[in-house]
Write an enzyme that holds these catalytic residues in place. Sequence first.
Site, mmCIF file in Angstrom:
data_model
loop_
_atom_site.group_PDB
_atom_site.id
_atom_site.type_symbol
_atom_site.label_atom_id
_atom_site.label_comp_id
_atom_site.label_asym_id
_atom_site.label_seq_id
_atom_site.Cartn_x
_atom_site.Cartn_y
_atom_site.Cartn_z
ATOM 1 C CB ILE A 162 7.395 -0.506 7.516
ATOM 2 C CG1 ILE A 162 6.009 -1.093 7.820
ATOM 3 C CG2 ILE A 162 8.472 -1.579 7.685
ATOM 4 C CD1 ILE A 162 5.544 -2.110 6.799
ATOM 5 C CB VAL B 204 0.141 5.491 4.629
ATOM 6 C CG1 VAL B 204 0.623 6.028 5.978
ATOM 7 C CG2 VAL B 204 -0.608 6.589 3.871
ATOM 8 C CB CYS B 205 1.647 0.273 5.009
ATOM 9 S SG CYS B 205 -0.108 0.233 5.467
ATOM 10 N N PRO B 206 4.391 1.497 3.924
ATOM 11 C CG PRO B 206 4.898 1.781 1.662
ATOM 12 C CD PRO B 206 3.764 1.443 2.586
ATOM 13 C CB THR C 284 -0.965 -0.037 1.199
ATOM 14 O OG1 THR C 284 -0.210 -0.251 2.402
ATOM 15 C CG2 THR C 284 -1.983 -1.158 1.044
#
Length: 233
Positions: free
Chosen positions: A84, A79-81, A77
Site C-alpha cells: 500500500i 507485507v500488505c502495508p 499484517t
Amino acid sequence: MGCANGVKPRKKVVEINELLNQAQQEGKIMGSTMVRQEMPKFTMDAYDAKTGHFKEVSSDDYKGKWAVICFYPADFTFVCPTEIAAMNAKYDEFQKLNTEILAVSVDSKFSHKRFAETEPLLKGLKLTMGADSNQEVSRAFGVLVEEEGVALRGRFLFNPDGICVAQEVQADSVGRNVNEFLRQVQAWQHASKTGEVCPAGWRPGKKTLPVQTDAEKMAGHVGDYITIEEILS
C-alpha cells in the site's frame, strides 16, 4: 493467511470448485481470469485516507477512466502495508496518467481508518480503501479464498471502456512491484492511443512495433525490427 510464511494449499478443493461453479452460473463471478472482461458491478463502504472521511464507492465511479482495483489480504499484517505504501508513493504518477486506484480488503472501513492512522508506513496515505466486508467484491473478481475469508493479492487494470487489460494474482508471502505495474499502465495507454504494440519490457521512449502499418512485413521477421539487446535495455 494474511502474510503467513510459506504458501499453503487451498483447502476443500472440491467444495470450493463447486461454490465457484455455482457462483459463475448465478453471474456472481466472471471466471478464472478477469482479462478482457468488464469490471464487475459493485458498491461498498470505503475510507478515503486523503480526506480522512468515510464514503461509498462503486464501479460507476470508474466509468470512462483508467482504474486499478488492488486487493490485499488484510489490514495490520506485514507485507500488505509495504504494498500500500509503495502504491501511495507512486500515487501522483498514476494521477498524471489519469489512473485511479482503489485498494480493497475484507476489513471494515473502521479497520482501514485505524490501520492508516497507526501504521508508520502509511503516513501521508492518499489512497481510498474499499471495505469488502461481505466479501462479495473479492468473490466477483475471483480472488476470494472462501475457506479463509480473505482475498489473494489481486491487481486489475481497467481501461476507460471498463474492460480489464491486465491482472496479477499471487499468494500472500511476496509483495508486488509497483514500478512494473506503473510501466504496464504506461504501455497500455500508449498502445491504446497509438495502435502500436509494446514489446517485452517496453517503457516510454523505447521502440514499439508498428503492426498497424507493417503487419505483413513483420510476421515472422520481428527480429528485423527490434533486437534482444533493445528489448532488454
